[in-house]
Design an enzyme around this catalytic site. Structure first.
Site, PDB file in Angstrom:
ATOM      1  N   GLY A 182       0.751  -1.221  -0.052  1.00  0.00           N
ATOM      2  CA  GLY A 182       0.049  -0.053   0.021  1.00  0.00           C
ATOM      3  C   GLY A 182       0.900   1.187   0.067  1.00  0.00           C
ATOM      4  O   GLY A 182       0.106   2.558   0.246  1.00  0.00           O
ATOM      5  N   ASP A 225      -8.447 -10.167 -28.344  1.00  0.00           N
ATOM      6  CA  ASP A 225      -9.536  -9.462 -28.871  1.00  0.00           C
ATOM      7  C   ASP A 225     -11.066  -9.827 -28.536  1.00  0.00           C
ATOM      8  O   ASP A 225     -12.003  -9.419 -29.138  1.00  0.00           O
ATOM      9  CB  ASP A 225      -9.371  -9.792 -30.589  1.00  0.00           C
ATOM     10  CG  ASP A 225      -9.534 -11.251 -30.874  1.00  0.00           C
ATOM     11  OD1 ASP A 225      -9.090 -11.790 -31.773  1.00  0.00           O
ATOM     12  OD2 ASP A 225      -9.908 -11.989 -29.674  1.00  0.00           O
ATOM     13  N   LYS A 251       5.776  -0.742 -14.166  1.00  0.00           N
ATOM     14  CA  LYS A 251       6.974  -1.450 -14.056  1.00  0.00           C
ATOM     15  C   LYS A 251       7.397  -2.428 -14.948  1.00  0.00           C
ATOM     16  O   LYS A 251       6.324  -3.338 -15.221  1.00  0.00           O
ATOM     17  CB  LYS A 251       7.166  -1.874 -12.286  1.00  0.00           C
ATOM     18  CG  LYS A 251       8.368  -2.538 -12.152  1.00  0.00           C
ATOM     19  CD  LYS A 251       8.766  -2.601 -10.686  1.00  0.00           C
ATOM     20  CE  LYS A 251       8.146  -3.604 -10.043  1.00  0.00           C
ATOM     21  NZ  LYS A 251       8.381  -3.319  -8.560  1.00  0.00           N
TER      22      LYS A 251
HETATM   23  C1  LIG Z   1       6.526  -4.829  -5.678  1.00  0.00           C
HETATM   24  S1  LIG Z   1       4.950  -5.109  -5.130  1.00  0.00           S
HETATM   25  C2  LIG Z   1       4.078  -3.683  -5.313  1.00  0.00           C
HETATM   26  C3  LIG Z   1       4.329  -2.638  -4.059  1.00  0.00           C
HETATM   27  C4  LIG Z   1       3.267  -1.603  -4.239  1.00  0.00           C
HETATM   28  N1  LIG Z   1       3.641  -0.657  -5.126  1.00  0.00           N
HETATM   29  C5  LIG Z   1       3.498  -0.540  -2.826  1.00  0.00           C
HETATM   30  O1  LIG Z   1       3.738   0.410  -2.808  1.00  0.00           O
HETATM   31  O2  LIG Z   1       3.289  -0.953  -1.744  1.00  0.00           O
HETATM   32  C6  LIG Z   1       4.133  -6.117  -6.422  1.00  0.00           C
HETATM   33  C7  LIG Z   1       2.868  -6.590  -6.245  1.00  0.00           C
HETATM   34  O3  LIG Z   1       2.301  -7.101  -7.243  1.00  0.00           O
HETATM   35  C8  LIG Z   1       1.394  -8.223  -6.983  1.00  0.00           C
HETATM   36  N2  LIG Z   1       0.868  -8.800  -8.075  1.00  0.00           N
HETATM   37  C9  LIG Z   1       1.633  -9.908  -8.566  1.00  0.00           C
HETATM   38  N3  LIG Z   1       1.045 -10.495  -9.707  1.00  0.00           N
HETATM   39  C10 LIG Z   1      -0.055  -9.998  -9.743  1.00  0.00           C
HETATM   40  C11 LIG Z   1      -1.551 -10.211 -10.628  1.00  0.00           C
HETATM   41  N4  LIG Z   1      -1.384 -11.191 -11.252  1.00  0.00           N
HETATM   42  N5  LIG Z   1      -2.521  -9.600 -10.123  1.00  0.00           N
HETATM   43  C12 LIG Z   1      -2.373  -8.444  -9.384  1.00  0.00           C
HETATM   44  N6  LIG Z   1      -1.615  -8.319  -8.447  1.00  0.00           N
HETATM   45  C13 LIG Z   1      -0.255  -8.813  -8.559  1.00  0.00           C
HETATM   46  C14 LIG Z   1       1.850  -8.555  -6.063  1.00  0.00           C
HETATM   47  O4  LIG Z   1       1.126  -9.464  -5.109  1.00  0.00           O
HETATM   48  C15 LIG Z   1       2.797  -7.734  -5.047  1.00  0.00           C
HETATM   49  O5  LIG Z   1       1.902  -7.123  -4.189  1.00  0.00           O
END
Ligand SMILES: C[S@@+](CC[C@H](N)C(=O)[O-])C[C@H]1O[C@@H](n2cnc3c(N)ncnc32)[C@H](O)[C@@H]1O
Length: 315
Positions: free
Chosen positions: A89, A180, A258
């Site tokens: 978060g 699509d 990212k």
């Molecule tokens: C680096 S962390 C994000 C940190 C966040 N931006 C923060 O500021 O706290 C990456 C996140 O991407 C989520 N994630 C990975 N694959 C995902 C998916 N298929 N759908 C939704 N979230 C996903 C992971 O669960 C993880 O919490």
């Protein structure tokens, strides 16, 4: 009583015991030690703790915003922001702080997390088509309470001991034919075949169908340690985020995404350039230097409607 004395009297016996060997292995693991030392010495980790931020990731978004003014809103008009991969978060916190009051911020993550007050959250897999529909519904509906009830209907299942939100219609990535199946939102709206009477009506329709100002994606799957695999997984998540941007972002909207660098990122860049006027690679100094992570900052969505087939055929 005797057992308590064993470690004191015969440390050699204790050292051979299986539990001690396990503990010793964990304790002496070079990588965990290095990780702990790095966290302790890392200025951003310390600062995040000090500032009550959920993680050091906050500084990456702060640096991106400082450079590109992501949350700038002339006249302080509230913004609609979707934050993909939002747990735990920290980016939610930054968005909340930087957006004008009354902005609507939605965090989406496959993992459950507690968003800050003022931010809504959805536990869902972005590789699922239903998640995209739920995000659209969230921003199109006025009453988000009833929306929250709908989220609770999402099927939850357990995969490999982990609780995952699973819905049908998984997006497979850029080369998938399933992309699509995403229909142009306008086609669904009642009366969309009729000619638009006035400019104003057209604007209202566009604002309704493309309600989001900023899409953020910090998504990252669990890294496998294999650079190629991590890169490919990252590309799939980026494509899913790009689809959210195509479907929901207003004209002139912004996307931050990212990615893990690798051979395919140039194709992602080409796809992004079809949709946005300006696409820039940016590695905030808060990213670890040795990490392969980087960001594309995309400014100025070229138009409301973008044909996904053109974008994904391009590269
Ligand atoms: C680096 S962390 C994000 C940190 C966040 N931006 C923060 O500021 O706290 C990456 C996140 O991407 C989520 N994630 C990975 N694959 C995902 C998916 N298929 N759908 C939704 N979230 C996903 C992971 O669960 C993880 O919490």
């Amino acid at each position: 009583m005797f057992l308590y004395l064993v470690p004191l009297l015969r440390p050699d016996i204790v050292r051979k015991a299986p539990f001690f060997r396990l503990f010793a292995r964990y304790k002496s693991s070079g990588s965990s030690k290095r990780w702990l030392r790095r966290q302790k010495n890392d200025i951003y980790s310390r600062e995040a703790k000090h500032e009550n931020l959920k993680s050091r990731a906050a500084f990456k978004l702060l640096q991106i915003d400082q450079q590109f003014k992501l949350f700038h809103s002339p006249g302080g008009v509230p913004l609609n922001v979707v934050d993909l991969g939002a747990a735990p978060g920290a980016w939610n916190q930054v968005a909340l702080d930087k957006c004008p009051r009354q902005s609507k911020i939605l965090g989406v993550d496959i993992l459950p997390y507690q968003p800050p007050r003022g931010v809504s959250s959805m536990q869902a897999n972005i590789l699922s088509k239903r998640t995209h529909e739920n995000i659209r519904n969230f921003f199109q509906k006025k009453d988000n309470k009833s929306m929250m009830e709908e989220f609770e209907d999402v099927e939850i299942t357990t995969v490999g001991g982990k609780k995952l939100t699973v819905t049908e219609g998984t997006i497979q990535g850029a080369n998938s034919a399933s992309i699509d199946t995403y229909s142009r939102p306008q086609d669904k709206s009642p009366g969309s075949n009729q000619p638009v009477d006035s400019e104003q009506e057209k604007h209202l329709e566009e604002a309704k169908n493309w309600p989001v100002d900023v899409v953020l994606s910090d998504m990252m799957a669990n890294t496998s340690g294999l650079a190629v695999r991590d890169h490919e997984m990252s590309m799939d998540l980026c494509d899913a985020a790009l689809i959210v941007a195509i479907d929901l972002l207003k004209k002139n909207g912004k996307l931050v995404i990212k990615f893990f660098t690798g051979v395919q990122d140039k194709y992602l860049e080409q796809r992004l350039k079809v949709v946005f006027h300006k696409v820039q690679r940016f590695k905030p100094s808060a990213c670890r230097r040795e990490s392969k992570e980087c960001y594309f900052v995309c400014l100025g969505k070229k138009s409301y409607y973008v044909d996904k087939l053109i974008v994904f055929r391009k590269a």
